[in-house]
Design a protein around this motif. Structure first.
Motif, PDB file in Angstrom:
ATOM      1  N   CYS A 147      99.558 147.365  39.776  1.00  0.00           N
ATOM      2  CA  CYS A 147     100.037 147.674  38.890  1.00  0.00           C
ATOM      3  C   CYS A 147      99.352 146.111  37.522  1.00  0.00           C
ATOM      4  CB  CYS A 147     101.483 147.925  38.208  1.00  0.00           C
ATOM      5  SG  CYS A 147     101.615 148.062  36.516  1.00  0.00           S
ATOM      6  N   ASN A 148      98.644 146.272  36.684  1.00  0.00           N
ATOM      7  CA  ASN A 148      98.088 145.277  36.370  1.00  0.00           C
ATOM      8  C   ASN A 148      98.337 145.330  34.678  1.00  0.00           C
ATOM      9  OD1 ASN A 148      96.106 143.923  38.292  1.00  0.00           O
ATOM     10  ND2 ASN A 148      94.619 145.824  37.639  1.00  0.00           N
ATOM     11  N   CYS A 149      99.379 145.096  34.237  1.00  0.00           N
ATOM     12  CA  CYS A 149     100.076 145.372  33.429  1.00  0.00           C
ATOM     13  C   CYS A 149     101.463 143.882  33.639  1.00  0.00           C
ATOM     14  CB  CYS A 149     100.903 146.444  33.226  1.00  0.00           C
ATOM     15  SG  CYS A 149     102.946 146.789  33.966  1.00  0.00           S
ATOM     16  N   GLU A 150     101.500 143.835  31.938  1.00  0.00           N
ATOM     17  CA  GLU A 150     102.594 142.854  31.814  1.00  0.00           C
ATOM     18  C   GLU A 150     103.986 142.951  31.196  1.00  0.00           C
ATOM     19  OE1 GLU A 150     100.999 139.278  29.575  1.00  0.00           O
ATOM     20  OE2 GLU A 150      99.482 139.604  30.731  1.00  0.00           O
ATOM     21  N   VAL A 151     105.081 143.217  31.444  1.00  0.00           N
ATOM     22  CA  VAL A 151     106.343 143.773  30.990  1.00  0.00           C
ATOM     23  C   VAL A 151     107.266 142.098  31.135  1.00  0.00           C
ATOM     24  CG1 VAL A 151     108.198 145.155  31.684  1.00  0.00           C
ATOM     25  CG2 VAL A 151     105.789 145.519  32.207  1.00  0.00           C
ATOM     26  N   THR A 152     107.858 142.388  29.874  1.00  0.00           N
ATOM     27  CA  THR A 152     108.844 141.907  29.339  1.00  0.00           C
ATOM     28  C   THR A 152     110.345 141.952  29.376  1.00  0.00           C
ATOM     29  OG1 THR A 152     107.753 139.632  28.466  1.00  0.00           O
ATOM     30  CG2 THR A 152     110.081 140.108  27.979  1.00  0.00           C
ATOM     31  N   LEU A 153     111.475 141.389  30.062  1.00  0.00           N
ATOM     32  CA  LEU A 153     112.652 142.327  29.841  1.00  0.00           C
ATOM     33  C   LEU A 153     113.120 141.665  29.111  1.00  0.00           C
ATOM     34  CD1 LEU A 153     114.197 144.562  30.797  1.00  0.00           C
ATOM     35  CD2 LEU A 153     114.953 143.685  32.725  1.00  0.00           C
ATOM     36  N   HIS A 154     114.116 141.584  28.204  1.00  0.00           N
ATOM     37  CA  HIS A 154     115.056 140.963  27.344  1.00  0.00           C
ATOM     38  C   HIS A 154     116.731 141.505  27.805  1.00  0.00           C
ATOM     39  CE1 HIS A 154     116.279 137.983  24.299  1.00  0.00           C
ATOM     40  NE2 HIS A 154     117.765 139.094  23.882  1.00  0.00           N
ATOM     41  N   ALA A 155     117.379 141.217  27.956  1.00  0.00           N
ATOM     42  CA  ALA A 155     118.599 142.234  28.299  1.00  0.00           C
ATOM     43  C   ALA A 155     119.832 141.053  28.666  1.00  0.00           C
ATOM     44  CB  ALA A 155     118.261 142.950  29.513  1.00  0.00           C
ATOM     45  N   PRO A 156     120.379 141.227  28.254  1.00  0.00           N
ATOM     46  CA  PRO A 156     121.552 139.582  28.294  1.00  0.00           C
ATOM     47  C   PRO A 156     122.761 140.459  28.790  1.00  0.00           C
ATOM     48  CG  PRO A 156     121.437 140.472  25.582  1.00  0.00           C
ATOM     49  CD  PRO A 156     120.810 140.691  26.174  1.00  0.00           C
ATOM     50  N   SER A 157     123.071 141.795  28.474  1.00  0.00           N
ATOM     51  CA  SER A 157     124.140 142.313  29.139  1.00  0.00           C
ATOM     52  C   SER A 157     124.122 143.038  30.549  1.00  0.00           C
ATOM     53  CB  SER A 157     124.880 143.822  28.454  1.00  0.00           C
ATOM     54  OG  SER A 157     125.235 143.208  26.977  1.00  0.00           O
ATOM     55  N   LEU A 158     122.562 142.334  31.225  1.00  0.00           N
ATOM     56  CA  LEU A 158     122.793 142.965  32.543  1.00  0.00           C
ATOM     57  C   LEU A 158     123.263 142.591  33.714  1.00  0.00           C
ATOM     58  CD1 LEU A 158     120.467 145.159  33.417  1.00  0.00           C
ATOM     59  CD2 LEU A 158     118.889 143.201  34.600  1.00  0.00           C
ATOM     60  N   SER A 159     123.435 143.207  34.246  1.00  0.00           N
ATOM     61  CA  SER A 159     124.482 142.740  35.452  1.00  0.00           C
ATOM     62  C   SER A 159     124.370 143.213  37.216  1.00  0.00           C
ATOM     63  CB  SER A 159     125.849 143.519  35.818  1.00  0.00           C
ATOM     64  OG  SER A 159     126.017 144.556  35.406  1.00  0.00           O
ATOM     65  N   SER A 160     123.013 144.439  36.762  1.00  0.00           N
ATOM     66  CA  SER A 160     122.547 144.519  37.913  1.00  0.00           C
ATOM     67  C   SER A 160     121.164 144.974  38.457  1.00  0.00           C
ATOM     68  CB  SER A 160     123.482 146.137  38.477  1.00  0.00           C
ATOM     69  OG  SER A 160     122.218 146.766  39.586  1.00  0.00           O
ATOM     70  N   PHE A 161     120.104 143.442  38.659  1.00  0.00           N
ATOM     71  CA  PHE A 161     118.953 143.821  38.850  1.00  0.00           C
ATOM     72  C   PHE A 161     118.227 144.435  40.518  1.00  0.00           C
ATOM     73  CE2 PHE A 161     114.695 142.538  38.855  1.00  0.00           C
ATOM     74  CZ  PHE A 161     114.228 142.144  37.952  1.00  0.00           C
ATOM     75  N   ILE A 162     117.296 145.743  40.165  1.00  0.00           N
ATOM     76  CA  ILE A 162     116.910 145.767  41.481  1.00  0.00           C
ATOM     77  C   ILE A 162     115.099 145.926  41.056  1.00  0.00           C
ATOM     78  CG2 ILE A 162     116.034 147.882  43.363  1.00  0.00           C
ATOM     79  CD1 ILE A 162     119.588 148.549  42.382  1.00  0.00           C
ATOM     80  N   PHE A 163     114.498 145.408  42.414  1.00  0.00           N
ATOM     81  CA  PHE A 163     112.885 144.776  41.317  1.00  0.00           C
ATOM     82  C   PHE A 163     112.056 145.506  42.931  1.00  0.00           C
ATOM     83  CE2 PHE A 163     109.601 142.964  40.944  1.00  0.00           C
ATOM     84  CZ  PHE A 163     109.096 143.827  39.770  1.00  0.00           C
ATOM     85  N   ASN A 164     111.619 146.434  42.852  1.00  0.00           N
ATOM     86  CA  ASN A 164     110.424 146.363  44.228  1.00  0.00           C
ATOM     87  C   ASN A 164     108.455 146.985  43.640  1.00  0.00           C
ATOM     88  OD1 ASN A 164     109.154 146.964  46.697  1.00  0.00           O
ATOM     89  ND2 ASN A 164     110.572 148.541  47.553  1.00  0.00           N
ATOM     90  N   SER A 165     108.356 145.651  43.746  1.00  0.00           N
ATOM     91  CA  SER A 165     107.225 145.775  43.091  1.00  0.00           C
ATOM     92  C   SER A 165     106.257 144.956  43.283  1.00  0.00           C
ATOM     93  CB  SER A 165     107.296 145.232  41.210  1.00  0.00           C
ATOM     94  OG  SER A 165     106.218 146.228  41.240  1.00  0.00           O
ATOM     95  N   HIS A 166     104.162 145.644  43.479  1.00  0.00           N
ATOM     96  CA  HIS A 166     103.635 144.394  43.729  1.00  0.00           C
ATOM     97  C   HIS A 166     103.379 142.796  42.442  1.00  0.00           C
ATOM     98  CE1 HIS A 166      99.054 142.809  44.773  1.00  0.00           C
ATOM     99  NE2 HIS A 166      98.815 144.034  45.876  1.00  0.00           N
ATOM    100  N   LEU A 167     102.968 142.388  43.538  1.00  0.00           N
ATOM    101  CA  LEU A 167     102.672 141.070  42.599  1.00  0.00           C
ATOM    102  C   LEU A 167     101.744 141.153  41.223  1.00  0.00           C
ATOM    103  CD1 LEU A 167     103.147 137.672  41.912  1.00  0.00           C
ATOM    104  CD2 LEU A 167     100.964 137.195  43.484  1.00  0.00           C
ATOM    105  N   SER A 168     101.357 142.578  41.151  1.00  0.00           N
ATOM    106  CA  SER A 168      99.756 142.519  40.264  1.00  0.00           C
ATOM    107  C   SER A 168     101.022 142.815  38.601  1.00  0.00           C
ATOM    108  CB  SER A 168      98.670 143.623  40.683  1.00  0.00           C
ATOM    109  OG  SER A 168      99.274 144.701  40.940  1.00  0.00           O
ATOM    110  N   THR A 169     102.135 143.577  39.303  1.00  0.00           N
ATOM    111  CA  THR A 169     102.627 143.521  37.534  1.00  0.00           C
ATOM    112  C   THR A 169     103.404 142.143  36.987  1.00  0.00           C
ATOM    113  OG1 THR A 169     103.477 145.571  38.526  1.00  0.00           O
ATOM    114  CG2 THR A 169     104.716 144.603  37.111  1.00  0.00           C
ATOM    115  N   SER A 170     102.909 141.781  36.161  1.00  0.00           N
ATOM    116  CA  SER A 170     103.773 140.319  36.173  1.00  0.00           C
ATOM    117  C   SER A 170     104.791 140.632  34.962  1.00  0.00           C
ATOM    118  CB  SER A 170     102.351 139.954  35.457  1.00  0.00           C
ATOM    119  OG  SER A 170     102.947 138.560  33.724  1.00  0.00           O
ATOM    120  N   PHE A 171     106.220 140.585  35.633  1.00  0.00           N
ATOM    121  CA  PHE A 171     107.374 140.408  35.332  1.00  0.00           C
ATOM    122  C   PHE A 171     107.723 139.179  35.097  1.00  0.00           C
ATOM    123  CE2 PHE A 171     111.149 143.491  34.447  1.00  0.00           C
ATOM    124  CZ  PHE A 171     110.862 145.162  34.675  1.00  0.00           C
TER     125      PHE A 171
END
Length: 398
Positions: A147-171
């Motif tokens: 997935c050739n995209c760039e995503v920035t996540l800003h979430a100061p209240s986040l308590s639970s994070f699940i991530f399963n993706s390809h390295l091509s996704t710049s997160f």
């Protein structure tokens, strides 16, 4: 049902639901062309939960129609707290409107994005910034496709994070200051030497999790990070809040490097659980069985000492568990190092599984246990618990 009939039905159903102040809505459709949801849904003041499942139209193994999601210019869902997007061969293509879409939920608490389909991975060449101040749970699942995209996540209240993706996704993860649990797998087209750009991307992502308390890491990410030797030697991360580390991998030399990296930079770690997956049975060359003749074939302890910290002690580790023990060299060396440096270790649980055709297991595990009990221990109060069970392997394995 043809496309006009499909949209006609959806429009009527959604309009009726909105007019009755709907709070929870689930839409599942298989569009054979671009998909558009009625504007009234995107401005619904009562909606609190939206599940949207869109699957590209398919008439056989090769005949797949890739659809686009058409977003309106006006969007505001002030009460929405849960959004689940499950997409297959359906894409967001307008970057400006997609950004606006994810910024129209000021009170969103749960966001799940799951995608299966072509290389675009749901977002076509986009640079997205998702800023959600109330978000508590985030899940991103795109395990198989680039997935050739760039995503920035800003979430100061986040308590639970699940991530399963390809390295091509710049997160990029920003300000996850409330993070409690994280479960991470990043699939990498791995080679013996990681390109510097890929290694930097892995480390940048990993750095965003530094506040986590319970961390689960999976095989591909662990192995790839261990292959980034220069990065591990020069960039130190401190996981000061980390109390529990959960690992799903087998202990190759690259995996040991990254695991020791995390252990040595987690000064308050109390528990380590390692689950060795059944897949390791299929890779005997990389995961050799225990052989006392080759026990010193490689100095694994170098991975522990090499340039990562000045103090080689695990001061708060109390519990260690390995499930799926195979009686292999790297497992033995891993335990040897933990026993040597964990000063307050109290309990070690070792579970191994046997099959009726694995006739060497009993002999191998007996030797494994004998050597384990001779290792020096930094803690004087360790209890060992050995568990045994039988498993059934696929017939193709034999």
């Amino acid at each position: 049902m043809n496309c006009d009939d499909l949209y006609g039905c959806i429009n009527r159903w959604v309009a009726a639901a909105v007019s009755h102040n709907v709070q929870e809505l689930h839409i599942e459709a298989k569009p054979d062309e671009d998909f558009e949801i009625p504007l009234c849904l995107y401005t619904c003041k009562s909606l609190t939960k939206l599940d949207l499942e869109l699957f590209g139209f398919q008439e056989g193994d090769m005949d797949v129609c890739i659809s686009k999601i058409i977003l309106p210019h006006c969007m505001s869902l002030p009460r929405l707290k849960s959004l689940h997007l499950r997409l297959s061969y359906v894409l967001f293509t307008d970057e400006k409107l997609t950004r606006k879409f994810f910024s129209s939920f000021p009170n969103l608490e749960s966001l799940v994005i799951a995608y299966w389909g072509p290389d675009e991975g749901g977002f076509l060449d986009m640079n997205l910034k998702i800023s959600l101040p109330q978000l508590k749970h985030f899940e991103f699942n795109n395990p198989e496709e680039e997935c050739n995209c760039e995503v920035t996540l800003h979430a100061p209240s986040l308590s639970s994070f699940i991530f399963n993706s390809h390295l091509s996704t710049s997160f990029t993860l920003e300000n996850l200051s409330s993070l409690v649990t994280a479960d991470v797998e990043i699939n990498v087209n791995w080679k013996d030497e990681m390109p510097n750009s890929c290694a930097q991307r892995l480390m940048r992502f990993f750095r965003g999790l530094y506040k986590v308390k319970i961390l689960a890491l999976r095989h591909s990410f662990i192995k790839a990070l261990g292959g980034a030797l220069v990065i591990l030697d020069t960039q130190l991360l401190e996981f000061y809040n980390l109390r529990c580390l959960e690992l799903r991998t087998y202990l190759s030399k690259y995996c040991l490097r990254s695991i020791f990296y995390v252990l040595k930079n987690s000064p308050n770690l109390e528990s380590v659980s390692l689950q060795i997956p059944q897949e390791c049975y299929y890779d005997p060359q990389e995961y050799p069985h225990f052989d006392e003749v080759k026990i010193n074939h490689e100095n694994v302890e170098d991975y522990w000492y090499a340039g990562l910290s000045s103090q080689c002690m695990i001061r708060h580790l109390k519990f260690v568990e390995i499930d799926g023990l195979r009686g292999c060299i790297y497992e033995l060396k891993f335990l040897e190092i933990l026993l040597k440096h964990a000063t307050v270790l109290e309990k070690v649980v070792l579970a191994y599984h046997s099959t009726k055709k694995d006739w060497l297991r009993e002999k191998r595990m007996k030797k494994f246990n004998e050597m384990l009990l001779t290792f020096p221990r930094a803690s004087k109060n360790i209890n060992f618990l050995f568990k045994f069970s039988k498993v059934t392997l696929p017939s193709s394995f034999w």
